[in-house]
Scaffold this motif. Structure first.
Motif, PDB file in Angstrom:
ATOM      1  N   ALA A  41      -5.654  36.068  -3.393  1.00 51.06           N
ATOM      2  CA  ALA A  41      -6.457  35.151  -4.210  1.00 51.06           C
ATOM      3  C   ALA A  41      -7.416  35.900  -5.123  1.00 51.06           C
ATOM      4  CB  ALA A  41      -7.230  34.193  -3.309  1.00 51.06           C
ATOM      5  N   MET A  42      -7.862  37.079  -4.701  1.00 52.03           N
ATOM      6  CA  MET A  42      -8.810  37.837  -5.505  1.00 52.03           C
ATOM      7  C   MET A  42      -8.150  38.824  -6.463  1.00 52.03           C
ATOM      8  SD  MET A  42     -11.821  36.789  -4.777  1.00 52.03           S
ATOM      9  CE  MET A  42     -11.067  35.193  -4.826  1.00 52.03           C
ATOM     10  N   THR A  43      -6.869  39.154  -6.255  1.00 54.16           N
ATOM     11  CA  THR A  43      -6.244  40.181  -7.085  1.00 54.16           C
ATOM     12  C   THR A  43      -5.086  39.693  -7.937  1.00 54.16           C
ATOM     13  OG1 THR A  43      -4.835  40.829  -5.237  1.00 54.16           O
ATOM     14  CG2 THR A  43      -6.883  42.058  -5.546  1.00 54.16           C
ATOM     15  N   TYR A  56     -12.419  27.817  -6.068  1.00 56.08           N
ATOM     16  CA  TYR A  56     -11.885  27.180  -4.872  1.00 56.08           C
ATOM     17  C   TYR A  56     -11.004  28.129  -4.067  1.00 56.08           C
ATOM     18  CZ  TYR A  56     -13.573  22.876  -6.912  1.00 56.08           C
ATOM     19  OH  TYR A  56     -14.374  21.915  -7.447  1.00 56.08           O
ATOM     20  N   ASN A  57     -10.261  28.988  -4.736  1.00 54.03           N
ATOM     21  CA  ASN A  57      -9.413  29.936  -4.009  1.00 54.03           C
ATOM     22  C   ASN A  57     -10.250  30.839  -3.110  1.00 54.03           C
ATOM     23  OD1 ASN A  57      -6.971  29.078  -5.056  1.00 54.03           O
ATOM     24  ND2 ASN A  57      -7.158  30.398  -6.843  1.00 54.03           N
ATOM     25  N   TYR A  58     -11.370  31.305  -3.623  1.00 50.87           N
ATOM     26  CA  TYR A  58     -12.236  32.166  -2.813  1.00 50.87           C
ATOM     27  C   TYR A  58     -12.805  31.400  -1.620  1.00 50.87           C
ATOM     28  CZ  TYR A  58     -16.081  35.091  -1.340  1.00 50.87           C
ATOM     29  OH  TYR A  58     -16.935  35.845  -0.586  1.00 50.87           O
ATOM     30  N   TYR A  59     -13.275  30.179  -1.854  1.00 52.69           N
ATOM     31  CA  TYR A  59     -13.868  29.410  -0.763  1.00 52.69           C
ATOM     32  C   TYR A  59     -12.847  29.073   0.312  1.00 52.69           C
ATOM     33  CZ  TYR A  59     -18.035  28.886  -3.568  1.00 52.69           C
ATOM     34  OH  TYR A  59     -19.151  29.142  -4.294  1.00 52.69           O
ATOM     35  N   VAL A  60     -11.661  28.673  -0.084  1.00 48.16           N
ATOM     36  CA  VAL A  60     -10.666  28.237   0.897  1.00 48.16           C
ATOM     37  C   VAL A  60     -10.054  29.420   1.636  1.00 48.16           C
ATOM     38  CG1 VAL A  60      -8.427  27.119   1.162  1.00 48.16           C
ATOM     39  CG2 VAL A  60     -10.154  26.090  -0.289  1.00 48.16           C
TER      40      VAL A  60
END
Length: 126
Positions: A41-43, A56-60
């Motif tokens: 999600a981060m890369t 939202y990707n980071y939170y989930v």
């Protein structure tokens, strides 16, 4: 204390290898192992390019983890309902009175004003 998000986004430009394709679409995150979903999600370029008010990707996938996906989904659904309620309240208190005033000023009946002004309002962004 370091920010994991900063470190993971900095790793994109290094020569290290990831257990996934960085050029893959963001929807591929569900096919990955839980242990690498946060890193993906981060890369992944497709996930990083998405511009949102909240990431939202980071939170989930990073903050809460896989075991807490049901409560997080519930919170996000409640947030979505609150946004729809805010939209309804805004249109009820601001849009409807303005349309009523315009229709009275133009001498239109309620039915004609609803159809005409709704069509104009719908086409105005174009």
């Amino acid at each position: 204390m370091t920010d994991d998000r900063f470190l993971l986004t900095q790793d994109v430009n290094t020569t290290s290898t990831y257990p996934f394709d960085v050029d893959a679409e963001c929807t591929e995150i569900h096919n990955l192992n839980v242990s690498v979903q946060c890193m993906f999600a981060m890369t992944a370029e497709d996930c990083v390019e998405i511009i949102e008010y909240l990431d939202y990707n980071y939170y989930v996938f990073c903050s809460f983890g896989f075991k807490r996906i049901a409560p997080i989904t519930t919170i996000l659904v409640i947030w979505l309902l609150m946004l729809f309620i805010a939209l309804g309240v805004t249109s009820n208190y601001f849009l409807c009175p303005a349309l009523f005033t315009i229709s009275n000023h133009l001498g239109l009946s309620q039915n004609v004003a609803g159809v005409t002004l709704l069509a104009f309002g719908n086409g105005s962004p174009d």
